[in-house]
Structures are given as structure tokens and as C-alpha cells.
Design a protein around this motif. Structure first.
Motif, mmCIF file in Angstrom:
data_model
loop_
_atom_site.group_PDB
_atom_site.id
_atom_site.type_symbol
_atom_site.label_atom_id
_atom_site.label_comp_id
_atom_site.label_asym_id
_atom_site.label_seq_id
_atom_site.Cartn_x
_atom_site.Cartn_y
_atom_site.Cartn_z
ATOM 1 N N ILE A 1 0.837 -1.201 0.000
ATOM 2 C CA ILE A 1 0.000 0.000 0.000
ATOM 3 C C ILE A 1 0.872 1.252 0.000
ATOM 4 C CG2 ILE A 1 -1.918 -1.152 1.176
ATOM 5 C CD1 ILE A 1 -1.112 0.403 3.706
ATOM 6 N N MET A 2 0.264 2.340 -0.446
ATOM 7 C CA MET A 2 0.929 3.639 -0.402
ATOM 8 C C MET A 2 0.197 4.495 0.618
ATOM 9 S SD MET A 2 1.566 6.483 -3.360
ATOM 10 C CE MET A 2 1.643 8.211 -2.900
ATOM 11 N N ILE A 3 0.973 5.044 1.567
ATOM 12 C CA ILE A 3 0.430 5.918 2.594
ATOM 13 C C ILE A 3 0.968 7.321 2.353
ATOM 14 C CG2 ILE A 3 0.373 6.417 5.073
ATOM 15 C CD1 ILE A 3 0.666 3.406 5.549
ATOM 16 N N LEU A 4 0.076 8.292 2.327
ATOM 17 C CA LEU A 4 0.446 9.699 2.164
ATOM 18 C C LEU A 4 0.141 10.425 3.459
ATOM 19 C CD1 LEU A 4 1.269 12.213 0.484
ATOM 20 C CD2 LEU A 4 -1.124 12.329 -0.298
ATOM 21 N N LEU A 5 1.174 11.053 4.049
ATOM 22 C CA LEU A 5 1.038 11.847 5.261
ATOM 23 C C LEU A 5 1.320 13.294 4.892
ATOM 24 C CD1 LEU A 5 3.087 9.408 7.511
ATOM 25 C CD2 LEU A 5 0.594 9.626 7.449
ATOM 26 N N THR A 6 0.290 14.126 4.897
ATOM 27 C CA THR A 6 0.448 15.498 4.428
ATOM 28 C C THR A 6 -0.300 16.442 5.365
ATOM 29 O OG1 THR A 6 0.353 16.902 2.443
ATOM 30 C CG2 THR A 6 -1.517 15.396 2.814
ATOM 31 N N GLY A 7 -0.365 17.715 4.999
ATOM 32 C CA GLY A 7 -1.003 18.720 5.839
ATOM 33 C C GLY A 7 0.034 19.550 6.571
ATOM 34 N N GLU B 1 4.591 -5.509 -6.334
ATOM 35 C CA GLU B 1 3.226 -5.648 -5.829
ATOM 36 C C GLU B 1 3.125 -5.608 -4.305
ATOM 37 O OE1 GLU B 1 -0.531 -8.804 -6.015
ATOM 38 O OE2 GLU B 1 1.363 -9.270 -7.025
ATOM 39 N N MET B 2 4.090 -6.186 -3.606
ATOM 40 C CA MET B 2 3.995 -6.274 -2.149
ATOM 41 C C MET B 2 4.782 -5.185 -1.419
ATOM 42 S SD MET B 2 1.818 -8.542 -1.598
ATOM 43 C CE MET B 2 1.956 -8.505 0.190
ATOM 44 N N GLN B 3 5.308 -4.230 -2.158
ATOM 45 C CA GLN B 3 6.115 -3.178 -1.532
ATOM 46 C C GLN B 3 5.221 -2.044 -1.028
ATOM 47 O OE1 GLN B 3 8.660 -0.150 -3.744
ATOM 48 N NE2 GLN B 3 10.192 -1.693 -3.184
ATOM 49 N N HIS B 4 5.478 -1.639 0.214
ATOM 50 C CA HIS B 4 4.753 -0.516 0.815
ATOM 51 C C HIS B 4 5.597 0.754 0.648
ATOM 52 C CE1 HIS B 4 2.252 -3.574 2.571
ATOM 53 N NE2 HIS B 4 3.275 -4.068 3.253
ATOM 54 N N VAL B 5 4.927 1.885 0.462
ATOM 55 C CA VAL B 5 5.650 3.155 0.359
ATOM 56 C C VAL B 5 4.920 4.202 1.188
ATOM 57 C CG1 VAL B 5 4.488 3.873 -1.781
ATOM 58 C CG2 VAL B 5 6.711 4.829 -1.217
ATOM 59 N N VAL B 6 5.710 5.008 1.896
ATOM 60 C CA VAL B 6 5.167 6.087 2.721
ATOM 61 C C VAL B 6 5.755 7.396 2.213
ATOM 62 C CG1 VAL B 6 4.875 6.995 5.055
ATOM 63 C CG2 VAL B 6 5.099 4.511 4.703
ATOM 64 N N VAL B 7 4.887 8.332 1.865
ATOM 65 C CA VAL B 7 5.296 9.644 1.350
ATOM 66 C C VAL B 7 4.877 10.700 2.362
ATOM 67 C CG1 VAL B 7 4.951 11.351 -0.492
ATOM 68 C CG2 VAL B 7 5.088 8.912 -1.060
ATOM 69 N N THR B 8 5.799 11.612 2.693
ATOM 70 C CA THR B 8 5.462 12.674 3.644
ATOM 71 C C THR B 8 5.701 14.051 3.022
ATOM 72 O OG1 THR B 8 7.633 13.020 4.675
ATOM 73 C CG2 THR B 8 6.311 11.160 5.490
ATOM 74 N N GLY B 9 5.112 15.060 3.647
ATOM 75 C CA GLY B 9 5.349 16.446 3.267
ATOM 76 C C GLY B 9 4.061 17.239 3.121
ATOM 77 N N ARG B 10 4.181 18.529 3.245
ATOM 78 C CA ARG B 10 3.024 19.420 3.109
ATOM 79 C C ARG B 10 2.599 19.554 1.648
ATOM 80 N NH1 ARG B 10 3.431 24.289 7.417
ATOM 81 N NH2 ARG B 10 4.395 23.115 9.104
#
Length: 200
Positions: free
Chosen positions: A35-41, A156-165
Motif C-alpha cells: 500500500i501507499m500511505i500519504l502523510l500530508t497537511g 506488488e507487495m512493496q509498501h511506500v510512505v510519502v510525507t510532506g506538506r
């Protein structure tokens, strides 16, 4: 029946109904995939949340890679500890208002993306964290189409986390989980500087 007994019975009935709903949702979620998780704001805690996931992944014996865009500090607590247990690259020149050099920031971002793309193309990485990537897209340091392609074509099974405003709309669209952190109150606005162990 006493008041306490009646209250306990009402509470038990409420929790039983809640458990049935939650159990049904858990049963429906039966897909295993990266899954891809986006942490923003604008709120504090985006990178901290990502590094919490790094610690969790390492605890499960997963292979983790971290690429830090923009940031250039190599004395942070997270790198000192987590960097002993995973691959960690600090690849920025510092915040953009400090560098004030579009061409240099673009070149550094492209070098960092080459490292990120290498990880995103390698199925041996279980989790890849792209810290502060959002700035590189909103400031157009990186080609948006290339970044989106590499994110979507990862193993397919790789997770990625992206951060930033200020994450661009396209990142919101391709992410599986999006959390937008908001500031309600921040010590910095009261004149308290960043504290070791909490902010760095």
C-alpha cells in the motif's frame, strides 16, 4: 437490578453491536498487497509517523529504505537509531527558503529520486519511505509523470510512505491511505524552539 448492573448491561450491549460491525469490516478486508500511505497537511508529525512505521517494519524483520528529500540534517535521533537497522539516505540541501537556488534544489532532488527509484524497482525492499517528497513535486523539482509512474509500477507487495506538506492532487489519488495532519496548537508559535528528541 442495581444502577451499576443496568449501566454495565447497556455498555456490554453497545460494545457487542460495535464489535459485530468491526468484525464484519475486518472480514471484508482480505487482500494482501503493498500500500501507499500519504502523510500530508500543515500539522506536526508527518515524518514522525513515517519513522514509527519504519520501527514497526524493522521489528518484523522487513527490509526498509529511507530517502530524505529537502532535509540535510544528519544528527537526528531517528537517523542515529533507525539508520543502524535500515538503509538511510539524507539527500537534501536544507529547506528551500534557506537554499534559495532552484537549479541546485532541482539537481539534488533528481539525485535523490534516482536513489528512490532504485528502491522502488527492487522487490527486496518491503517498505520505502520518501520523506518530504511532496515539496519536490509542488515546486516542480521533479517530473511529476516520472514520479507517479515509478510509484505505481513498484513491486506488488512493496509498501511506500510519502510525507510532506501540500501534496499534489495526483498523490492523493494514487495513495491507498491519506492522512492530513492539522495544527491546532504548536509550541513553536509560543516561541519554543525545536526540542531534541521530539522534533529532531
Amino acid at each position: 437490578m442495581s444502577q451499576d448492573q443496568a449501566r454495565n448491561e447497556r455498555h456490554a450491549a453497545r460494545m457487542a453491536r460495535k464489535k459485530a460491525i468491526i468484525d464484519a469490516h475486518i472480514a471484508e478486508a482480505n487482500i494482501d498487497t503493498g500500500i501507499m500511505i500519504l502523510l500530508t497537511g500543515n500539522g506536526k508529525g508527518k515524518s514522525s509517523s513515517a519513522f514509527g512505521m519504519v520501527a514497526r517494519a524493522i521489528g518484523h524483520g522487513l527490509k526498509v529504505g529511507v530517502v530524505q528529500f529537502i532535509k540535510n540534517r544528519t544528527d537526528t535521533g531517528e537517523e542515529a537509531f533507525l539508520g543502524q537497522h535500515c538503509e538511510w539516505h539524507v539527500m537534501g540541501d536544507g529547506f528551500t527558503w534557506e537554499t534559495q537556488n532552484f537549479d541546485a534544489d532541482k539537481a539534488r532532488s533528481e539525485t535523490a529520486w534516482a536513489m528512490a527509484a532504485k528502491m522502488l524497482n527492487d522487490p527486496s525492499y518491503d517498505v520505502v519511505v520518501l520523506d518530504e517528497l511532496t515539496y519536490c513535486l509542488s515546486y516542480k523539482y521533479l517530473d511529476k509523470d516520472i514520479v507517479l509512474r515509478d510509484l505505481e509500477s513498484r513491486p506488488e507487495m512493496q509498501h511506500v510512505v510519502v510525507t510532506g506538506r501540500a501534496a499534489i492532487t495526483e498523490l492523493h489519488e494514487i495513495a491507498d491511505t491519506v492522512t492530513v495532519l492539522a495544527d491546532e496548537k504548536h509550541a513553536y508559535k509560543s516561541g519554543i524552539r525545536a526540542q531534541k528528541g521530539l522534533e529532531w
